[in-house]
Design an enzyme around this catalytic site. Structure first.
Site, short mmCIF file in Angstrom:
data_model
loop_
_atom_site.label_atom_id
_atom_site.label_comp_id
_atom_site.label_asym_id
_atom_site.label_seq_id
_atom_site.Cartn_x
_atom_site.Cartn_y
_atom_site.Cartn_z
CE LYS A 22 -0.40 17.45 -48.58
NZ LYS A 22 -1.16 18.00 -49.71
CG ASN A 23 1.02 21.56 -49.36
OD1 ASN A 23 0.65 20.46 -49.77
ND2 ASN A 23 0.22 22.40 -48.70
NE ARG A 92 -8.48 15.00 -53.63
CZ ARG A 92 -9.46 14.32 -54.18
NH1 ARG A 92 -9.82 14.59 -55.41
NH2 ARG A 92 -10.10 13.42 -53.51
CB CYS A 116 -10.46 18.35 -53.95
SG CYS A 116 -10.12 19.84 -53.05
NE ARG A 121 -7.90 22.77 -53.70
CZ ARG A 121 -6.85 22.29 -53.06
NH1 ARG A 121 -5.77 21.96 -53.72
NH2 ARG A 121 -6.86 22.17 -51.76
N PRO A 122 -10.54 25.85 -59.02
CG PRO A 122 -11.15 28.09 -58.79
CD PRO A 122 -11.11 26.79 -58.06
CB ILE A 123 -6.48 25.47 -62.89
CG1 ILE A 123 -7.33 24.82 -63.98
CG2 ILE A 123 -6.21 24.49 -61.77
CD1 ILE A 123 -6.59 23.76 -64.79
CG ASP A 124 -9.48 31.19 -62.80
OD1 ASP A 124 -9.39 30.34 -61.88
OD2 ASP A 124 -9.68 32.39 -62.58
CG LEU A 125 -5.95 32.89 -60.86
CD1 LEU A 125 -5.65 33.07 -59.38
CD2 LEU A 125 -6.18 34.26 -61.50
CG ASP A 306 -3.38 23.93 -45.77
OD1 ASP A 306 -4.53 24.03 -46.23
OD2 ASP A 306 -2.38 23.71 -46.47
CB ILE A 328 -7.93 30.41 -48.28
CG1 ILE A 328 -7.10 31.38 -47.44
CG2 ILE A 328 -7.16 29.94 -49.51
CD1 ILE A 328 -6.60 32.60 -48.16
NE ARG A 398 -5.61 12.17 -51.03
CZ ARG A 398 -6.89 12.16 -51.30
NH1 ARG A 398 -7.66 13.09 -50.79
NH2 ARG A 398 -7.39 11.26 -52.08
C1 UD1 Z 1 -2.06 25.26 -51.89
C2 UD1 Z 1 -1.85 24.13 -50.90
C3 UD1 Z 1 -3.04 24.01 -49.97
C4 UD1 Z 1 -3.31 25.35 -49.30
C5 UD1 Z 1 -3.44 26.46 -50.33
C6 UD1 Z 1 -3.57 27.84 -49.71
C7 UD1 Z 1 -0.50 22.55 -52.15
C8 UD1 Z 1 -0.40 21.21 -52.79
N1 UD1 Z 1 -1.70 22.88 -51.65
O1 UD1 Z 1 -3.21 24.90 -52.66
O2 UD1 Z 1 -2.74 23.01 -48.99
O3 UD1 Z 1 -4.49 25.25 -48.55
O4 UD1 Z 1 -2.29 26.47 -51.18
O5 UD1 Z 1 -2.51 28.12 -48.90
O6 UD1 Z 1 0.49 23.28 -52.06
N2 UD1 Z 1 -7.93 29.98 -57.12
C9 UD1 Z 1 -8.64 30.43 -58.21
N3 UD1 Z 1 -8.11 30.25 -59.46
C10 UD1 Z 1 -6.92 29.64 -59.66
C11 UD1 Z 1 -6.19 29.19 -58.53
C12 UD1 Z 1 -6.73 29.38 -57.27
O7 UD1 Z 1 -9.73 30.98 -58.08
O8 UD1 Z 1 -6.49 29.50 -60.81
C13 UD1 Z 1 -8.51 30.16 -55.75
C14 UD1 Z 1 -8.81 28.81 -55.09
O9 UD1 Z 1 -10.09 28.34 -55.44
C15 UD1 Z 1 -8.74 29.15 -53.63
C16 UD1 Z 1 -7.65 30.22 -53.58
O10 UD1 Z 1 -7.53 30.72 -54.90
O11 UD1 Z 1 -9.94 29.70 -53.18
C17 UD1 Z 1 -6.32 29.69 -53.09
O12 UD1 Z 1 -5.84 28.72 -53.96
P1 UD1 Z 1 -4.28 28.41 -54.17
O13 UD1 Z 1 -3.45 29.39 -53.42
O14 UD1 Z 1 -4.05 28.26 -55.62
O15 UD1 Z 1 -4.15 27.00 -53.44
P2 UD1 Z 1 -3.54 25.68 -54.02
O16 UD1 Z 1 -2.26 25.98 -54.74
O17 UD1 Z 1 -4.60 24.90 -54.72
#
Ligand code: UD1
Length: 419
Positions: A22-23, A92, A116, A121-125, A306, A328, A398
Site C-alpha cells: 500500500k505504502n 490519509r 489521524c 501529522r505535520p507536513i512542515d518538512l 508499522d 516515530i 485500509r
Molecule cells: C509513512 C508511512 C507510514 C509509516 C511512516 C514511518 C505511508 C503512506 N505511510 O508515513 O505507514 O508509519 O512512513 O515509516 O507511506 N514529520 C514531521 N513533519 C513533516 C513530516 C513528518 O514532523 O513534515 C514527523 C511525523 O509527525 C512523524 C515522523 O516525522 O513523527 C515520521 O513521519 P513520516 O516519515 O513523514 O511518515 P509518513 O510519510 O507520514
C-alpha cells in the site's frame, strides 16, 4: 459495520504470497500523473486508499481504471488542480499528490490532511522543501493553495528528519523541475527505492534512492511505463507475527529479506527460526517464545514503527520482559488497553511499553482504533483461548486485502460478520 470473529488456538501453517505494498502503490499512483501516455501498475493491493487515489487522478483529468490488482492510468492531458476535500479526507496519505500535481500542473489546491489515529501529522518538512523549490504556498482555513510562478526549480534540501512522505513529495516535485535537486538526510525506506525505480523507468534521472542522499536531475518529460509494485513488508511482518504467536510454520512468497533486515533478528531472538532463500521466507516457531529484550522503532533500516503493534502481540506470550520504545509516532499504543482486555500484561509510559509475558491470552470483545493496532489484535486473537470479536474492521481494511481470507488460507479460523 463489520467485525472479525476469530476462533483462537489454531496453528498458522502453509504457504502464502505477500500482497503488494500500500505504502508504495499510493506514491506510484501519484507519480503516474507526471508521465504522459499510459502507466500500468501491477500488484496494486485492492484497498480503499488505492481506489481513492484513482478517484483523485480522475478529478485531475486522468483516465484511471482498476481491474483486480492492475491499475491503468492515462495522464495525457491532466486538467484542474484541486483535489476535493472528501477525497483528501478519505485517503490519509493524499498529501503525496502535492508534489506530483505541482510538478505536472504547476499549481495545486488541497485541503490539509487533518490529524489521524496516530496523532497529528505535520507536513512542515514537505512545505518548506517545496518553497525552496519555488512554490508559493498559502494556507487559509485548512486549505493549501500552491503556485509556482517561475516554475519549479531544483534545490539543495536538507531534511531535519528523514520523513518518508516529505522525501516522496520532493522527488515527485523535482523530477520535472528545472535543474538538479539534492535531498540530504532523505528517508531510506524501500518504498522510496520503489518510487525512484518507477520514475526512472518513466525517464527520470534519480540516483542514490535507498541511501541518505538522493540526487534528482530534472528532465523535460516523463512517459508512462509498466511496473510491478513491491511486496508489502509490513504485511510480511504481520504474517510472521501470526506464525510466531501460534507456534506455526509458514513459507512466504514474494518476501524480500532486505526489506525486513531489522525484523528477522527479533524473531530469531524470540526463539523462531527464520530462513530466506531467493524471494521466499520460511519461519518456524517453537512451542515457547522468549523475550525480545528491547526493540526501538527507527527510520529504515531500523525496526519499522508499522510492525511494532503486531510484534507487541507476540511479546505478550513470550517468556520474560520485553520493552518497546516507539520513536516515530506518538499515540501508537492505542492497541494496548485492548490487548490487556485479552489478558496481556503491558504497562506504558510515554513512548515506552513494558510487556511481561503471560502464559495465556483469552478471547474478548475488542475494538481496532488504527490500522496496525487492529492487525495486532487479530494476531493476538489467533493465539487466544476462545473467541475474539474485533470491531471497527474498517481500520484493518485500509492496509490488508481481505485479511480474514489470507489467514484462513493458512489455517486460521476468522470470519467477517456484518453487524
Ligand atoms: C509513512 C508511512 C507510514 C509509516 C511512516 C514511518 C505511508 C503512506 N505511510 O508515513 O505507514 O508509519 O512512513 O515509516 O507511506 N514529520 C514531521 N513533519 C513533516 C513530516 C513528518 O514532523 O513534515 C514527523 C511525523 O509527525 C512523524 C515522523 O516525522 O513523527 C515520521 O513521519 P513520516 O516519515 O513523514 O511518515 P509518513 O510519510 O507520514
Amino acid at each position: 459495520m463489520q467485525k472479525l470473529v476469530v476462533e483462537g488456538e489454531k496453528r498458522i501453517c502453509g504457504e502464502i504470497t505477500v500482497q503488494g505494498a500500500k505504502n508504495s502503490a499510493l506514491p506510484l499512483l501519484a507519480a503516474a500523473l507526471l508521465a504522459k501516455g499510459e502507466t500500468v501498475l501491477h500488484n496494486c493491493p485492492k484497498l480503499s486508499d488505492v481506489y481513492a487515489a484513482c478517484r483523485i487522478l480522475g478529478c485531475l483529468g486522468c483516465e484511471c481504471r482498476a481491474v483486480g490488482n492492475t491499475v491503468w492510468v492515462k495522464a495525457d492531458a491532466p486538467e484542474g488542480c484541486c483535489v476535493p476535500d472528501e477525497l483528501m479526507r478519505e485517503m490519509r496519505s493524499s498529501i503525496v499528490f502535492l508534489g506530483a500535481v505541482l510538478g505536472r500542473i504547476g499549481e495545486c489546491c488541497l485541503s490539509l490532511p487533518g490529524g489521524c489515529e496516530l496523532g497529528p501529522r505535520p507536513i512542515d518538512l514537505h512545505l518548506s522543501a517545496l518553497r525552496r523549490m519555488g512554490a508559493v504556498i498559502n494556507e487559509k482555513h485548512g486549505v493549501l493553495r500552491c503556485e509556482c510562478p517561475g516554475g519549479l526549480k531544483g534545490a539543495d534540501i536538507q531534511l531535519s528528519f528523514p520523513s518518508v512522505g516529505a522525501t516522496e513529495n520532493i522527488m515527485l516535485a523535482a523530477v520535472l523541475a528545472r535543474g538538479d535537486t539534492v535531498i540530504k538526510n532523505a528517508a531510506r525506506e524501500p518504498e522510496i527505492t520503489d518510487l525512484a525505480g518507477f520514475l526512472n523507468r518513466c525517464g527520470a534521472r534519480i540516483s542514490g534512492a535507498g541511501t541518505d542522499t538522493v540526487y534528482i536531475e530534472g528532465v523535460r518529460e516523463l512517459y508512462g511505463c509498466e511496473y510491478k509494485v513491491m511486496p508489502d513488508r509490513i504485511a510480511l511482518c504481520t504474517l510472521m507475527s501470526a506464525a510466531a504467536i501460534t507456534g506455526g510454520e509458514l513459507s512466504v512468497r514474494e518476501a524480500r529479506a532486505s526489506d525486513i533486515g531489522a525484523v528477522i533478528p527479533v524473531f530469531d531472538q524470540m526463539g523462531c527460526s527464520v530462513y530466506t532463500y531467493s524471494d521466499r521466507l520460511f519461519i518456524t516457531s517453537g512451542s515457547r517464545l522468549y523475550s525480545a529484550g528491547t526493540v526501538r522503532t527507527m527510520p529504515f533500516p531500523g525496526f519499522p514503527t508499522d510492525a511494532q503493534a503486531m510484534l507487541m502481540s507476540v511479546m505478550t506470550l513470550a517468556k520474560g520482559t520485553s520493552l518497546i520504545i516507539e520513536n516515530i509516532f506518538e499515540n501508537r499504543f492505542r492497541h494496548v488497553p485492548e490487548l490487556v482486555r485479552m489478558g496481556a500484561d503491558i504497562r506504558t509510559e510515554g513512548r515506552a511499553a513494558v510487556i511481561e509475558g503471560v502464559s495465556r491470552l483469552y478471547g474478548a470483545r475488542v475494538t481496532a482504533s488504527d490500522l496496525r493496532g487492529g492487525a495486532a489484535l487479530v494476531v493476538a486473537a489467533l493465539a487466544a483461548e476462545g473467541v475474539t470479536e474485533i470491531h471497527d474492521v474498517k481500520y484493518i481494511d485500509r492496509g490488508y486485502e481481505a485479511l480474514e481470507k489470507q489467514l484462513c488460507s493458512i489455517g486460521a479460523d476468522v470470519k467477517r460478520v456484518s453487524e
